[in-house]
Design an enzyme around this catalytic site. Structure first.
Site, PDB file in Angstrom:
ATOM      1  N   LYS A  55       0.872  -1.186   0.000  1.00 32.94           N
ATOM      2  CA  LYS A  55       0.000   0.000   0.000  1.00 32.94           C
ATOM      3  C   LYS A  55       0.906   1.232   0.000  1.00 32.94           C
ATOM      4  CE  LYS A  55      -2.224   2.407   3.149  1.00 32.94           C
ATOM      5  NZ  LYS A  55      -2.258   3.725   2.468  1.00 32.94           N
ATOM      6  N   GLU A  84       9.686   2.797  10.891  1.00 28.83           N
ATOM      7  CA  GLU A  84      10.580   3.973  10.868  1.00 28.83           C
ATOM      8  C   GLU A  84       9.680   5.190  10.877  1.00 28.83           C
ATOM      9  OE1 GLU A  84      12.318   6.998  10.402  1.00 28.83           O
ATOM     10  OE2 GLU A  84      12.497   6.577   8.263  1.00 28.83           O
ATOM     11  N   CYS A 113      13.183  12.294   6.865  1.00 31.45           N
ATOM     12  CA  CYS A 113      13.157  12.049   8.307  1.00 31.45           C
ATOM     13  C   CYS A 113      14.523  12.303   8.923  1.00 31.45           C
ATOM     14  CB  CYS A 113      12.680  10.636   8.607  1.00 31.45           C
ATOM     15  SG  CYS A 113      13.479   9.374   7.632  1.00 31.45           S
ATOM     16  N   GLU A 133       8.391  17.638  14.875  1.00 25.46           N
ATOM     17  CA  GLU A 133       8.841  17.381  13.503  1.00 25.46           C
ATOM     18  C   GLU A 133       8.032  18.245  12.534  1.00 25.46           C
ATOM     19  OE1 GLU A 133      10.251  13.620  10.877  1.00 25.46           O
ATOM     20  OE2 GLU A 133       8.274  13.409  11.783  1.00 25.46           O
TER      21      GLU A 133
END
Length: 515
Positions: free
Chosen positions: A205, A286, A320, A416
């Site tokens: 997906k 992750e 990231c 973030e």
């Protein structure tokens, strides 16, 4: 004989021939914009009325493609196809499975610029960033194929007289791969083929903003000889299809790359034991970072400034691993901040099809809005010394933004952002800088710029991140060279591109025979 692994070289676009080849590749991709792409379930193509429409983030009117959208009924069909295919795929020799990866790598290598040009169009990646993404995808195919050949005979264990013991690795079962949009070829390919080469079957997906490159990759695996049902392509809504597959009793493991909040949601749902479920689901996750470059007073300050700028603004900060925090020892704070401001003001932002632009757009309107909100927060928490503006009229463009004098506990230093915004904080000394660097809930990457060997050793011991770099930026891990993954809320530290990553997709089995 399989050749030793060497990472795929990056393209030198200073060479006219390579520049022309990339421009041709962009034309090739433009030739198939707007096409429809099907689901693939049990090797059969399935068209649905409802589509995921992929747009160019640099030119938001341009449709990259329309991808059929799975629902729960089709997800269930895909699951059953994967369960059935696992019965035979798990018994296919490791050498044969690895050969599929090597063939796929060769196909992508021949079409390298085309795949990169598609990343420029669909993900808004500048040429160098797109080229690195494609190279990394090739690296994952080559590296994991070789790693499987190392693992195929298990590991030696002791045997006593009249006894033969073996310790072998066997596949887990059906894996659900939920891949991100920021490395829509590399991470999508790496997580998918790690599961496949270890003998598992997969439901893929991909991210809804970049599904076309995933569809193209699935076509490559078919061309490379992957049997029907081993990989099922089911793009769809996370709330509908993603949750359904994560919760499914036949799902053996989930491999996810994405945000902290979604990662925690998956982790919690996977921990729930469903009716008829025979195992504890494994989660490989992750989940992002809040990454810091520390600059010591004993440092190459030009290297420090260039490392911060490249790590903060490469691919618009949508990594990231991106540097979103610069912690500078006060003795050199002003010098580093001023040089970073100068370098940032030199950067060109625009459509990444033009290779003179260092930065392209952010991925979509939602990302644009979120990042601009953080810029406004930054104006309250510090002072904007570069950038601070955005324009979403034709594409989602945000100027690279530097915000100075931010408190280490401020939102800009803790949350973030996932965009081209870097916050600067001042440290009293090196010990204080490491203390600030560790004061987030994440622990993915970090970098230290220093010429002091004692400080390098201190950082090795005390800077708590999964990937720590010295005297370079904090982005750009290479498969097989810098295994990648982080601590704390950055995920399960699964170390993609590392020597033990494939083991996460298998389980150990001991057999003992008496003679």
């Amino acid at each position: 004989m399989v050749q030793p692994y060497k990472h795929e070289p990056f393209t030198d676009f200073a060479v006219e021939e390579e520049r022309n080849a990339y421009l041709e590749a962009l034309k090739t991709v433009e030739g198939y914009l707007g096409q429809d792409y099907d689901l693939i379930i049990g090797g059969e193509r399935v068209t649905t009325e409802e589509k995921i429409i992929s747009y160019n983030p640099a030119n938001k009117e341009e449709v990259i493609g329309r991808v059929s959208k799975a629902n729960q009924e089709l997800a269930e069909k895909a699951m059953q196809a994967a369960v059935e295919a696992f019965k035979t795929w798990k018994k296919v020799k490791a050498e044969t499975r690895a050969d599929v990866l090597f063939k796929a790598a060769a196909i992508i290598r021949r079409r390298k610029h085309e795949f990169s040009a598609l990343l420029t169009k669909e993900a808004g990646k500048p040429w160098n960033e797109a080229d690195a993404d494609t190279a990394e995808a090739i690296d994952f195919l080559e590296y994991y194929g070789r790693q499987m050949l190392k693992h195929k005979d298990g590991v030696p264990v002791n045997s006593r007289p009249n006894e033969y013991n073996r310790y072998d690795y066997i596949p887990l079962g059906v894996g659900v791969i939920i891949s991100p949009w920021n490395f829509p070829l590399a991470i999508m390919a790496g997580t998918t083929v790690a599961a496949l080469v270890t003998g598992n079957t997969v439901l893929l997906k991909p991210a809804s903003t970049t599904p076309v490159v995933a569809a193209k990759f699935v076509e490559v695996l078919e061309q490379a000889g992957l049997p029907k049902g081993v990989l099922n392509f089911v793009p769809g809504s996370g709330a509908e299809v993603g949750d359904y597959l994560v919760d499914h009793k036949d799902t053996r493991f989930i491999s996810f790359t994405g945000s902290r909040d979604v990662g925690l949601r998956i982790f919690n749902r996977a921990a729930t034991h469903g009716d008829g479920q025979l195992w504890l689901k494994r989660v490989i996750s992750e989940m992002g970072g809040k990454d810091t470059i520390v600059v010591d007073k004993e440092a190459d300050l030009e290297l420090a400034a260039k490392s911060i700028v490249a790590s903060a603004f490469g691919f618009s900060g949508q990594k990231c691993s991106a540097c979103s925090r610069a912690v500078i020892v006060e003795d050199v704070y002003d010098q580093v901040l001023n040089r970073v401001t100068e370098l940032t003001n030199e950067l060109k932002v625009g459509n990444p099809e033009d290779n003179s632009h260092f930065m392209g757009p952010v991925i979509d309107q939602s990302a644009f809005n979120k990042i601009m909100d953080y810029v406004e927060i930054g104006k309250q928490e510090g002072r904007v010394v570069a950038g601070g503006e955005g324009d979403s009229s034709t594409g989602y463009f945000i100027q690279p933004t530097v915000i100075a004098d931010v408190d280490p506990k401020a939102r800009l230093m803790q949350e973030e952002i996932f965009g081209p915004v870097v916050a600067f904080s001042k440290a009293r000394d090196f010990d204080h800088a490491i203390e600030i660097a560790n004061n987030t809930e994440y622990g993915l990457t970090g970098a230290v710029i220093t010429t002091n060997r004692d400080h390098i050793q201190k950082a090795r011991e005390d800077f708590h991140v999964g990937n720590l770099y010295f005297n370079r930026g904090c982005t750009g891990a290479i498969v097989g060279y810098q295994p990648f993954g982080g601590f704390n809320m950055s995920g399960t530290d699964s170390k993609a591109g590392g020597p033990d990553y494939l083991l996460l997709h298998m389980q150990g089995q001991t057999t003992s025979e008496m003679y």
